[in-house]
Design a protein around this motif. Structure first.
Motif, short mmCIF file in Angstrom:
data_model
loop_
_atom_site.label_atom_id
_atom_site.label_comp_id
_atom_site.label_asym_id
_atom_site.label_seq_id
_atom_site.Cartn_x
_atom_site.Cartn_y
_atom_site.Cartn_z
N LEU A 20 0.83 -1.21 0.00
CA LEU A 20 0.00 0.00 0.00
C LEU A 20 0.86 1.26 0.00
O LEU A 20 0.52 2.25 -0.66
CB LEU A 20 -0.93 -0.01 1.21
CG LEU A 20 -2.02 -1.09 1.22
CD1 LEU A 20 -2.82 -1.05 2.51
CD2 LEU A 20 -2.94 -0.94 0.01
N ARG A 21 1.98 1.23 0.75
CA ARG A 21 2.88 2.39 0.75
C ARG A 21 3.44 2.63 -0.64
O ARG A 21 3.50 3.78 -1.12
CB ARG A 21 4.00 2.16 1.75
CG ARG A 21 5.09 3.23 1.73
CD ARG A 21 6.19 2.88 2.72
NE ARG A 21 7.24 3.90 2.69
CZ ARG A 21 8.29 3.84 1.88
NH1 ARG A 21 8.41 2.82 1.02
NH2 ARG A 21 9.22 4.78 1.90
N ASP A 22 3.86 1.56 -1.31
CA ASP A 22 4.41 1.71 -2.65
C ASP A 22 3.36 2.20 -3.64
O ASP A 22 3.66 2.99 -4.55
CB ASP A 22 5.00 0.38 -3.14
CG ASP A 22 6.32 0.06 -2.46
OD1 ASP A 22 6.88 0.96 -1.82
OD2 ASP A 22 6.77 -1.10 -2.57
N LEU A 23 2.12 1.76 -3.46
CA LEU A 23 1.05 2.23 -4.33
C LEU A 23 0.80 3.73 -4.15
O LEU A 23 0.58 4.45 -5.12
CB LEU A 23 -0.23 1.44 -4.07
CG LEU A 23 -0.33 0.04 -4.66
CD1 LEU A 23 -1.67 -0.58 -4.32
CD2 LEU A 23 -0.12 0.06 -6.17
N ARG A 24 0.83 4.18 -2.90
CA ARG A 24 0.64 5.63 -2.66
C ARG A 24 1.78 6.44 -3.26
O ARG A 24 1.54 7.48 -3.89
CB ARG A 24 0.52 5.88 -1.15
CG ARG A 24 -0.79 5.43 -0.54
CD ARG A 24 -0.97 6.00 0.86
NE ARG A 24 0.03 5.47 1.77
CZ ARG A 24 -0.15 4.39 2.53
NH1 ARG A 24 -1.30 3.73 2.47
NH2 ARG A 24 0.80 3.98 3.34
N LEU A 25 3.00 5.98 -3.08
CA LEU A 25 4.13 6.68 -3.67
C LEU A 25 4.07 6.64 -5.19
O LEU A 25 4.43 7.61 -5.87
CB LEU A 25 5.45 6.06 -3.17
CG LEU A 25 5.76 6.24 -1.69
CD1 LEU A 25 7.03 5.49 -1.32
CD2 LEU A 25 5.89 7.72 -1.35
#
Length: 233
Positions: free
Chosen positions: A21-26
């Motif tokens: 999820l963090r990578d998707l937001r970035l």
């Protein structure tokens, strides 16, 4: 035994989900940069098609090699940034302190690299193959080789990116280290399409790609995790 195994598995899944999820937001914040590898691969295929002209036979003969080369170069373009941002903002140190194996987090990040660089090309491969006049009988072999080979490229690239994560401006060095590892994958991947065009059995080439993928899934995250520990110590 089951009570001790379930919390461990739940921890792995929770860590993977959080990192995903963090990578998707970035990725959404930098969606312009995220599209660069796919657009670069599309540009490579288009330039090859324009350079080879309207000769359908020539285009068909080189279609497999062109698509494989475009996929390789697209992944290589984003390879240096695989762990670079996490090293700059201190996230890699947090990875090492996390209660889950570092190799697991490396594997999740490598999957994200493959999903953002190779997966769009895999989806667009039928259209690009049509642009290069690839015979429909060879399309299945091309898709199978890309599905097996592109994750292998990402795993091998993760090891190289981890080895150079502590260096500044290591883009050229990453390419020099990764290309020799990529050559066998390119040979078997593009070679399977050539064998299909010649009416030969492609099982051997696909099995070699599959065996390499299984071996890389086991060893590459461990090697990359060890390289990150060395680079940060």
């Amino acid at each position: 035994m089951q009570r001790t195994a379930n919390p461990h598995a739940a921890g792995l899944i929770a860590a993977a989900r959080a990192l995903f999820l963090r990578d998707l937001r970035l990725l959404w914040r930098r969606r312009g940069d995220a599209l660069q590898p796919a657009l670069f691969a599309l540009l490579v295929v288009t330039l090859f098609a324009l350079a080879l002209g309207n000769d359908r036979v020539t285009l068909a003969k080189s279609a497999g090699a062109v698509l494989w080369l475009a996929s390789l170069l697209a992944g290589l373009l984003a390879l240096d940034s695989l762990f670079r941002g996490d090293a700059d903002d201190g996230s890699l140190e947090q990875w090492m302190l996390a209660p889950v194996p570092l190799a697991w987090l490396v594997l999740v990040r490598t999957f994200m690299h493959w999903a953002t660089t190779a997966l769009p090309l895999l989806v667009a491969a039928p259209l690009l193959a049509e642009l290069l006049h690839l015979p429909h009988a060879q399309l299945g072999v091309l898709l199978a080789s890309l599905a097996l080979g592109t994750p292998l490229l990402s795993l091998l690239g993760a090891v190289v990116a981890a080895l150079t994560v502590g260096m500044r401006r290591s883009g050229i060095l990453v390419a020099l280290l990764a290309l020799p590892l990529y050559v066998p994958v390119l040979v078997f991947g593009a070679g399977s399409v050539v064998q299909a065009a010649q009416g030969l059995d492609v099982t051997g080439a696909l099995l070699m790609l599959g065996a390499g993928l299984v071996l890389a899934l086991v060893l590459a995250p461990l090697a990359a995790a060890a390289a990150i520990r060395i680079a940060l110590n």
